[in-house]
Scaffold this motif. Structure first.
Motif, PDB file in Angstrom:
ATOM      1  N   GLY A  47     -30.251  40.107  -3.389  1.00 57.06           N
ATOM      2  CA  GLY A  47     -29.644  39.088  -4.237  1.00 57.06           C
ATOM      3  C   GLY A  47     -28.479  39.599  -5.061  1.00 57.06           C
ATOM      4  N   VAL A  48     -27.666  40.472  -4.452  1.00 58.61           N
ATOM      5  CA  VAL A  48     -26.509  41.026  -5.145  1.00 58.61           C
ATOM      6  C   VAL A  48     -25.256  40.773  -4.309  1.00 58.61           C
ATOM      7  N   SER A  49     -24.108  41.169  -4.850  1.00 58.36           N
ATOM      8  CA  SER A  49     -22.846  40.956  -4.140  1.00 58.36           C
ATOM      9  C   SER A  49     -22.635  42.007  -3.058  1.00 58.36           C
ATOM     10  N   GLY A  50     -21.692  41.698  -2.168  1.00 52.00           N
ATOM     11  CA  GLY A  50     -21.342  42.659  -1.126  1.00 52.00           C
ATOM     12  C   GLY A  50     -20.778  43.937  -1.712  1.00 52.00           C
ATOM     13  N   GLY A  51     -20.046  43.827  -2.815  1.00 55.21           N
ATOM     14  CA  GLY A  51     -19.497  45.011  -3.461  1.00 55.21           C
ATOM     15  C   GLY A  51     -20.578  45.957  -3.950  1.00 55.21           C
ATOM     16  N   THR A  52     -21.659  45.402  -4.492  1.00 51.21           N
ATOM     17  CA  THR A  52     -22.780  46.227  -4.955  1.00 51.21           C
ATOM     18  C   THR A  52     -23.430  46.959  -3.785  1.00 51.21           C
ATOM     19  N   ILE A  53     -23.581  46.253  -2.658  1.00 55.66           N
ATOM     20  CA  ILE A  53     -24.180  46.871  -1.481  1.00 55.66           C
ATOM     21  C   ILE A  53     -23.278  47.969  -0.934  1.00 55.66           C
ATOM     22  N   ARG A  54     -21.982  47.738  -0.931  1.00 57.15           N
ATOM     23  CA  ARG A  54     -21.065  48.772  -0.425  1.00 57.15           C
ATOM     24  C   ARG A  54     -21.135  50.026  -1.289  1.00 57.15           C
ATOM     25  N   LYS A  55     -21.237  49.852  -2.602  1.00 58.19           N
ATOM     26  CA  LYS A  55     -21.371  51.006  -3.496  1.00 58.19           C
ATOM     27  C   LYS A  55     -22.706  51.716  -3.253  1.00 58.19           C
ATOM     28  N   ALA A  56     -23.750  50.938  -2.989  1.00 64.31           N
ATOM     29  CA  ALA A  56     -25.056  51.536  -2.698  1.00 64.31           C
ATOM     30  C   ALA A  56     -24.994  52.373  -1.427  1.00 64.31           C
ATOM     31  N   MET A  57     -24.286  51.862  -0.419  1.00 65.05           N
ATOM     32  CA  MET A  57     -24.222  52.580   0.854  1.00 65.05           C
ATOM     33  C   MET A  57     -23.391  53.859   0.746  1.00 65.05           C
ATOM     34  N   VAL A  58     -22.435  53.891  -0.171  1.00 68.62           N
ATOM     35  CA  VAL A  58     -21.715  55.139  -0.424  1.00 68.62           C
ATOM     36  C   VAL A  58     -22.708  56.209  -0.889  1.00 68.62           C
ATOM     37  N   GLU A  59     -23.635  55.798  -1.773  1.00 65.12           N
ATOM     38  CA  GLU A  59     -24.652  56.735  -2.272  1.00 65.12           C
ATOM     39  C   GLU A  59     -25.604  57.155  -1.156  1.00 65.12           C
ATOM     40  N   VAL A  60     -25.975  56.214  -0.305  1.00 66.93           N
ATOM     41  CA  VAL A  60     -26.890  56.528   0.798  1.00 66.93           C
ATOM     42  C   VAL A  60     -26.239  57.520   1.754  1.00 66.93           C
ATOM     43  N   ARG A  61     -24.967  57.298   2.085  1.00 64.87           N
ATOM     44  CA  ARG A  61     -24.270  58.224   2.982  1.00 64.87           C
ATOM     45  C   ARG A  61     -24.154  59.612   2.366  1.00 64.87           C
TER      46      ARG A  61
END
Length: 259
Positions: A47-61
């Motif tokens: 339930g968040v924005s695409g920008g939040t998910i993209r920032k999360a995936m930077v951390e995951v990578r």
């Protein structure tokens, strides 16, 4: 809601999401070879924005647990790290048992190792290498460049530079396979007994060419390691210039506390 409070400090929502995805990978909920859910799936789930998910995936990578493939998304890696043991990997007993350092450490981690020889022959010593070998820049040395694979994936490149006066009478060092125990065993066979190995490490982002050669995600970190092999006579008989995919290696050092 963009942040949560834990221990009196606000934790950004993207960090929470990244931590959850990382934990799913480590717990085996997301298995090696599986795709991480797409951005749209994660947007719906959290339930968040695409920008939040993209920032999360930077951390995951950044965790080194996934790799991103253009047009396909992020895939969970299936390559556990090789553990470098500085106090063990160059033990004479490994060489006497017929194992070079990389093959010995890969065997300890349960990995299938392969070494591809890219070049063996004369080369003019680059300035930094010449300084370490205590020769003039441009002096002819023997260069041995290899590409190391782990479970079929390239993880490391290494170029050994050896003084020509040392190697010219050791024909095995000009062969793709120098024999059991590798080049260090052949050097010792010819009277160059080792006293120590001195390593210098630096972490940095991979260049575009290095990203391609080691099959890394764009911007992935690498470890640049330079090693000097020093004999009991105080002679540096090899300088090894190595580049490693940072997520594939754990460095463990034993440091004496006494003189």
């Amino acid at each position: 809601m963009g942040t949560a409070v834990g221990g009196g400090r606000a934790v950004p929502r993207y960090v929470q999401i990244a931590d959850e995805i990382v934990q799913q990978i480590r717990a085996g909920v997301l298995k090696p070879g599986e795709m991480v859910p797409s951005e749209s799936e994660l947007v719906d789930r959290y339930g968040v924005s695409g920008g939040t998910i993209r920032k999360a995936m930077v951390e995951v990578r950044a965790s080194g647990l996934v790799e991103t493939r253009h047009g396909k998304g992020s895939i969970v890696k299936d390559r556990p790290p090789v553990r470098h043991r500085s106090s063990d990997r160059f033990r004479r007993s490994h060489r006497q048992g017929g194992k070079a350092a990389y093959l010995a450490e890969s065997a300890q981690s349960g990995a299938t190792a392969k070494v591809s020889v890219l070049y063996i022959g004369p080369m003019e010593a680059p300035e930094d290498i010449a300084e370490r070998l205590d020769v003039e820049a441009g002096t002819q040395v023997l260069a041995r460049r290899r590409l190391y694979f782990r479970n079929g994936t390239p993880v490391e490149t290494a170029t050994s530079y050896l003084p020509w006066d040392v190697v010219k009478d050791i024909p095995e060092l000009f062969a793709e396979n120098p024999g059991g125990g590798g080049i260090y065993a052949r050097l010792e066979d010819h009277g160059h007994e080792f006293a120590e190995f001195v390593e210098t490490l630096q972490a940095r982002p991979a260049s575009k060419a290095e990203t391609s050669e080691l099959a890394l995600s764009p911007g992935a970190p690498v470890v640049h390691l330079v090693r000097e092999a020093v004999t009991t006579a105080g002679l540096v008989v090899e300088v090894c210039d190595t580049l490693m995919a940072a997520d594939q290696f754990v460095f463990s050092y034993r440091i004496p506390a006494a003189d």
